[in-house]
Each structure stands twice: as structure tokens, then as C-alpha cells.
Design a protein around this motif. Structure first.
Motif, PDB file in Angstrom:
ATOM      1  N   MET A 167     -57.814   2.573  -5.860  1.00  0.00           N
ATOM      2  CA  MET A 167     -57.632   1.554  -5.075  1.00  0.00           C
ATOM      3  C   MET A 167     -57.681   0.273  -6.056  1.00  0.00           C
ATOM      4  O   MET A 167     -58.562   0.110  -6.923  1.00  0.00           O
ATOM      5  N   MET A 168     -56.961  -0.605  -5.639  1.00  0.00           N
ATOM      6  CA  MET A 168     -56.670  -1.969  -6.476  1.00  0.00           C
ATOM      7  C   MET A 168     -57.940  -2.820  -6.281  1.00  0.00           C
ATOM      8  O   MET A 168     -58.544  -2.830  -5.171  1.00  0.00           O
ATOM      9  N   SER A 169     -58.439  -3.487  -7.349  1.00  0.00           N
ATOM     10  CA  SER A 169     -59.653  -4.120  -7.363  1.00  0.00           C
ATOM     11  C   SER A 169     -59.141  -5.602  -7.007  1.00  0.00           C
ATOM     12  O   SER A 169     -58.080  -6.183  -7.372  1.00  0.00           O
ATOM     13  N   PRO A 170     -60.163  -6.398  -6.593  1.00  0.00           N
ATOM     14  CA  PRO A 170     -59.833  -7.981  -6.689  1.00  0.00           C
ATOM     15  C   PRO A 170     -59.302  -8.507  -8.058  1.00  0.00           C
ATOM     16  O   PRO A 170     -58.435  -9.292  -8.122  1.00  0.00           O
ATOM     17  N   SER A 206     -46.937 -13.322   1.264  1.00  0.00           N
ATOM     18  CA  SER A 206     -45.628 -13.107   1.679  1.00  0.00           C
ATOM     19  C   SER A 206     -44.987 -11.959   1.263  1.00  0.00           C
ATOM     20  O   SER A 206     -44.252 -11.166   2.108  1.00  0.00           O
ATOM     21  N   ALA A 207     -44.836 -11.565   0.342  1.00  0.00           N
ATOM     22  CA  ALA A 207     -44.571 -10.241  -0.176  1.00  0.00           C
ATOM     23  C   ALA A 207     -45.334  -9.012   0.358  1.00  0.00           C
ATOM     24  O   ALA A 207     -44.465  -8.032   0.514  1.00  0.00           O
ATOM     25  N   ALA A 208     -46.578  -9.191   0.577  1.00  0.00           N
ATOM     26  CA  ALA A 208     -47.141  -8.149   1.319  1.00  0.00           C
ATOM     27  C   ALA A 208     -47.137  -7.977   2.777  1.00  0.00           C
ATOM     28  O   ALA A 208     -47.614  -6.848   3.236  1.00  0.00           O
ATOM     29  N   GLY A 209     -46.348  -9.201   3.451  1.00  0.00           N
ATOM     30  CA  GLY A 209     -46.658  -9.107   4.879  1.00  0.00           C
ATOM     31  C   GLY A 209     -47.940  -9.375   5.364  1.00  0.00           C
ATOM     32  O   GLY A 209     -48.391  -9.137   6.367  1.00  0.00           O
ATOM     33  N   LEU A 210     -48.770 -10.130   4.609  1.00  0.00           N
ATOM     34  CA  LEU A 210     -50.046 -10.389   5.159  1.00  0.00           C
ATOM     35  C   LEU A 210     -50.192 -12.060   5.293  1.00  0.00           C
ATOM     36  O   LEU A 210     -49.517 -13.050   4.678  1.00  0.00           O
ATOM     37  N   GLY A 211     -51.322 -12.671   5.477  1.00  0.00           N
ATOM     38  CA  GLY A 211     -51.790 -13.846   5.726  1.00  0.00           C
ATOM     39  C   GLY A 211     -52.593 -14.346   4.462  1.00  0.00           C
ATOM     40  O   GLY A 211     -53.175 -13.519   3.692  1.00  0.00           O
ATOM     41  N   VAL A 229     -55.617  -0.371   4.548  1.00  0.00           N
ATOM     42  CA  VAL A 229     -54.297  -0.743   4.988  1.00  0.00           C
ATOM     43  C   VAL A 229     -53.833  -2.039   4.170  1.00  0.00           C
ATOM     44  O   VAL A 229     -52.839  -2.225   3.471  1.00  0.00           O
ATOM     45  N   THR A 230     -54.890  -2.950   3.941  1.00  0.00           N
ATOM     46  CA  THR A 230     -54.620  -4.331   3.279  1.00  0.00           C
ATOM     47  C   THR A 230     -54.360  -4.134   2.128  1.00  0.00           C
ATOM     48  O   THR A 230     -53.454  -4.631   1.383  1.00  0.00           O
ATOM     49  N   VAL A 231     -55.344  -3.540   1.285  1.00  0.00           N
ATOM     50  CA  VAL A 231     -55.336  -3.164  -0.212  1.00  0.00           C
ATOM     51  C   VAL A 231     -53.870  -2.708  -0.509  1.00  0.00           C
ATOM     52  O   VAL A 231     -53.331  -2.940  -1.540  1.00  0.00           O
ATOM     53  N   GLN A 232     -53.498  -1.658   0.418  1.00  0.00           N
ATOM     54  CA  GLN A 232     -52.282  -0.648   0.111  1.00  0.00           C
ATOM     55  C   GLN A 232     -51.158  -1.851   0.167  1.00  0.00           C
ATOM     56  O   GLN A 232     -50.142  -1.625  -0.732  1.00  0.00           O
ATOM     57  N   ALA A 256     -46.761  -4.566  -2.870  1.00  0.00           N
ATOM     58  CA  ALA A 256     -45.999  -5.523  -3.259  1.00  0.00           C
ATOM     59  C   ALA A 256     -45.960  -5.762  -4.563  1.00  0.00           C
ATOM     60  O   ALA A 256     -45.117  -6.082  -5.106  1.00  0.00           O
ATOM     61  N   VAL A 257     -47.209  -5.577  -5.257  1.00  0.00           N
ATOM     62  CA  VAL A 257     -47.100  -5.891  -6.924  1.00  0.00           C
ATOM     63  C   VAL A 257     -46.472  -4.833  -7.386  1.00  0.00           C
ATOM     64  O   VAL A 257     -45.602  -4.893  -8.657  1.00  0.00           O
ATOM     65  N   GLU A 258     -46.476  -3.697  -7.056  1.00  0.00           N
ATOM     66  CA  GLU A 258     -45.555  -2.502  -7.609  1.00  0.00           C
ATOM     67  C   GLU A 258     -44.177  -2.476  -7.518  1.00  0.00           C
ATOM     68  O   GLU A 258     -43.603  -2.332  -8.264  1.00  0.00           O
TER      69      GLU A 258
END
Length: 79
Positions: free
Chosen positions: A1-4, A23-28, A44-47, A52-54
Motif C-alpha cells: 500500500m502506498m505511504s503518504p 485530478s488524475a486520481a479522480g479525487l478531491g 479505494v482512495t489509496v488505490q 494515477a502515479v503508476e
């Protein structure tokens, strides 16, 4: 899981602002800032952030993964 920390490093490597990642992740934007500050967010947010970064061409290195320098991190994907 990606860390901060990985999330912030990925943004720096990509030259993205928190808004760009949101924007790339479709999140606020507030969601990205909450995650990067170490607050709990849904899996699901972390995913979505990871995807997005991958998709932008980065690879996340997790603790225990093979890495020449050891430790978790972020690097550009090889093609």
C-alpha cells in the motif's frame, strides 16, 4: 500500500501539485491532502492515488521489495 511519503515523493518526481494528483486520481484536493498528512483514508482512495502515479510512469517500491538502495520509495518505470 502506498505511504503518504511515497505519495509526496511521486508528486515531486512528476512535478505535480496536489491538485494535479487529485485530478488524475479522480479525487478531491482535500482527500489528497488528508492522505499526505497521514490521516486515514479509504483503501479505494489509496488505490486510486497509486493507479494515477503508476499510469504516469512511476513504480512504487515497498518495504521488503528488491531495491538496490533498500527501503521504500518511488522511481520512474523502465520501458
Amino acid at each position: 500500500m502506498m505511504s503518504p511519503d511515497q505519495c509526496r515523493a511521486a508528486r515531486a518526481l512528476l512535478g505535480w501539485s496536489a491538485q494535479d494528483l487529485a485530478s488524475a486520481a479522480g479525487l478531491g484536493l482535500a482527500t489528497v491532502k488528508r492522505f499526505e498528512s497521514g490521516q486515514l483514508v479509504q483503501t479505494v482512495t489509496v488505490q486510486a492515488l497509486r493507479n494515477a502515479v503508476e499510469a504516469a510512469g512511476l513504480v512504487l517500491i515497498y518495504p521488503g521489495d528488491r531495491s538496490p538502495s533498500g527501503g521504500e520509495g518511488v522511481r520512474r518505470a523502465t520501458k
